[in-house]
Design an enzyme around this catalytic site. Structure first.
Site, PDB file in Angstrom:
ATOM      1  N   GLU A  65      14.063 -15.439   0.650  1.00  0.00           N
ATOM      2  CA  GLU A  65      14.168 -16.519   1.672  1.00  0.00           C
ATOM      3  C   GLU A  65      13.397 -17.726   1.423  1.00  0.00           C
ATOM      4  O   GLU A  65      13.657 -18.602   2.046  1.00  0.00           O
ATOM      5  CB  GLU A  65      14.159 -16.215   3.063  1.00  0.00           C
ATOM      6  CG  GLU A  65      15.445 -15.460   3.641  1.00  0.00           C
ATOM      7  CD  GLU A  65      14.615 -14.626   4.789  1.00  0.00           C
ATOM      8  OE1 GLU A  65      13.808 -14.831   5.352  1.00  0.00           O
ATOM      9  OE2 GLU A  65      15.370 -13.561   5.396  1.00  0.00           O
ATOM     10  N   ASP A  82       0.891  -1.094  -0.196  1.00  0.00           N
ATOM     11  CA  ASP A  82      -0.036   0.131  -0.104  1.00  0.00           C
ATOM     12  C   ASP A  82       0.783   1.136  -0.151  1.00  0.00           C
ATOM     13  O   ASP A  82       1.892   1.448   0.780  1.00  0.00           O
ATOM     14  CB  ASP A  82      -0.801  -0.034   1.365  1.00  0.00           C
ATOM     15  CG  ASP A  82      -1.933   0.806   1.265  1.00  0.00           C
ATOM     16  OD1 ASP A  82      -2.735   1.010   0.311  1.00  0.00           O
ATOM     17  OD2 ASP A  82      -2.156   1.997   2.020  1.00  0.00           O
TER      18      ASP A  82
END
Ligand code: NOJ
Length: 573
Positions: free
Chosen positions: A274, A223
């Site tokens: 990751e 956002d």
């Protein structure tokens, strides 16, 4: 902050080797409180989404993006977050979230969640700490506090205004009861802006990204991604223009699109990587096309919205220019482009394209039709049939473009904006902070699933925003069995799109000015007629059209897909 201890192991991840699943995905935006209500409290919820996974599967979307479902007082529809690592009790629980992810993944639908890093809510634990702590304290440093102007500090630190209207500063009462410092809020006063120079803020968002990634979330919609870094000293020295084009033109504005913001996303990228497959992210950025690229870089968020089509008229030349420019930028960054016509912040495109002449984006340029209804335009004046016809043509064109297509719940039904909402029912802070605009509630009215019954099948009771009677005509169950419905068109288009998509490229073929004709590898032709007189279709199999095609001619304000693997010459005359 303490993570909610509910187990993270329940939600399976979609271990598809394809790390690039997002590049050409059809992504369906769910505004959770308005999608489906499973427990009859008038508010859509996570089990409601889980129950509707078969609907999403049949629609043919590859991912859903969920607007915020976090604990919130709803000062801004959930974009005022109390706790980033939990679910609002009116929407469900973390266990419901796990079950929803499991159901989506079993249906091979990915999930993107909204992350709201520019501001918390004023009920967030950090903000409560900040106002309870003294001026200059570490707790206050997580936000943007300043002393007021004037002898007693009772004037805001500067003239900045909130995007929702009114001042961007709000004064607090100090713990000892005296009038105190002011805090900065780009949006509502219940949404204090975070200080992204503070390391707690950095670390906490990395934790949040891992928290949801561990729960199987496949990506994040970020956002106000262009607003996090601010130069508050410069801001006070203004005056800076408030003209939106100027604000975003140079990257030098103290509040918007500052280059330093990209260091944040470089850190986020490390977290995304990751995971296997790496989590994707898409930036919500309202910046000029040439400034979008850095957000979409593979070392940053990886993808960014371009809202250019959403802002354009229904006009062949504008569409062509936007498509060409954005595909070129996507090629430069190695991201894929994004396309979108509707979302929870704008007037639905089936309504925008039917605005009365002279009031907005209909057959003319230079006026802002998106704001027309917000500014109190009379919905009775909208030509809904024309708007829908054009919206279907535009959407079919979008689904043929290389890149991701983002669609907003209800557009697959051809839903119109709800213009007449009684003042007392309005929820959007824009309505309350702004004297001239009615706000965004009209595109957030709960979906009609059935033509009758309480809340048109949204739930077993009422809906949190009133649904008009004409919603019955748009209900899912009505359209599901009608081969000529908007829903059937979307289902066919999304299924074909999946099969036809290949390399992310297109070639333009020559056509009349008001017609766009392009071909994707494999002979997938798209002919979009923005004019009103029919156009000859090229030879080949007509796969799909936004309105019925006869005698090889495509009527005005319509789009068709034609398969012809040998044809790549100019043919539309
Ligand atoms: C953008 C969101 O899409 C909008 O709904 C919200 O009001 C603002 N950001 C503030 O979070």
């Amino acid at each position: 902050m303490i993570d909610n201890q509910t187990s993270a192991q329940a939600a399976p991840t979609l271990e598809k080797k394809d790390a690039d699943w997002w590049r050409q995905a059809s992504v369906y935006q769910i505004y959770p409180r308005s999608f489906a209500d499973s427990n009859g409290d008038g508010i859509g919820d996570l089990p409601g989404i889980t129950n509707r996974v078969p609907y999403l599967k049949e629609l043919g979307v590859e991912a859903v993006w969920l607007s915020p479902f976090y604990p919130s007082a709803l000062a801004d529809g959930g974009y005022d977050v109390d706790d980033y690592r939990d679910v609002d009790p009116s929407i469900g629980t973390l266990e419901d979230f796990n079950q929803m992810v499991a159901a989506l993944h079993t249906a091979e639908i990915r999930i993107i969640t909204d992350v709201v890093p520019n501001h918390t809510s004023n009920r967030h634990k950090w903000f409560e700490e900040a106002i309870a702590a003294p001026k200059g304290s570490p707790a206050r440093d997580r936000y943007i506090f300043q002393d007021g102007q004037g002898e007693r500090g009772d004037l805001p630190p500067n003239e900045w205004t909130s995007l929702f209207g009114g001042s961007a500063w709000e004064r607090i009462t100090e713990p000892d009861g005296t009038p105190g410092q002011w805090y900065f809020h780009l949006f509502a006063k219940e949404q204090p802006d975070l200080n992204w120079d503070n390391s707690d803020v950095h670390e906490d968002f990395l934790r949040t990204l891992r928290f949801w990634s561990d729960r199987g979330v496949d990506g994040f919609r970020v956002d106000v991604a262009h607003g996090l870094k601010k130069d508050m000293d410069a801001a006070q020295e203004g005056p800076w223009t408030t003209d939106p084009d100027e604000i975003f033109a140079h990257g030098e504005h103290p509040l918007w699109d500052r280059d330093e913001v990209h260091a944040i996303y470089a850190d986020w990228r490390k977290v995304f990587n990751e995971y296997n497959p790496p989590r994707m992210a898409v930036a919500e950025v309202w910046v000029p096309a040439h400034r979008v690229a850095r957000y979409a870089s593979p070392n940053g968020l990886g993808q960014a919205f371009n809202f250019d089509l959403l802002k354009a008229d229904f006009d062949a030349a504008q569409f062509r220019k936007i498509i060409t420019t954005n595909l070129a930028f996507a090629a430069e960054t190695r991201a894929s482009s994004t396309w979108v016509f509707s979302n929870h912040d704008v007037v639905r495109h089936a309504t925008r394209y039917g605005l009365p002449k002279g009031t907005g984006r209909r057959n003319e340029k230079g006026t802002d039709g998106i704001d027309w209804l917000f500014a109190g335009g009379d919905p009775a004046e909208v030509d809904a049939a024309l708007g829908l016809r054009r919206a279907k043509a535009a959407s079919l064109l979008m689904f043929a473009l290389p890149g991701s297509a983002y669609l907003y719940q209800g557009e697959e039904l051809g839903l119109q904006e709800v213009g007449q909402i009684p003042q007392a029912d309005r929820q959007d802070p824009i309505f309350y902070r702004n004297a001239t605009e009615v706000g965004r509630d009209g595109c957030r009215v709960p979906l009609p699933w059935k033509p009758h019954g309480p809340s048109y099948g949204f739930g077993s009771a009422g809906a949190h925003l009133p649904q008009p009677e004409w919603f019955a005509n748009y209900a899912v169950s009505v359209q599901s069995t009608d081969p000529d419905s908007t829903l059937s068109l979307y289902r066919a288009a999304l299924s074909l799109r999946r099969r036809l998509q290949g390399e992310e490229s297109l070639e333009w073929l020559k056509s009349r000015d008001e017609v766009l004709h392009f071909v994707r590898p494999g002979g997938w032709h798209t002919i979009a007629n923005f004019g009103t007189s029919p156009v000859e279709l090229p030879a080949g199999e007509v796969l799909l059209a936004s309105i019925p095609v006869s005698d090889g001619k495509l009527p005005g304000e319509a789009t068709a897909w034609v398969l012809n693997s040998t044809l790549n010459v100019d043919c539309t005359s």
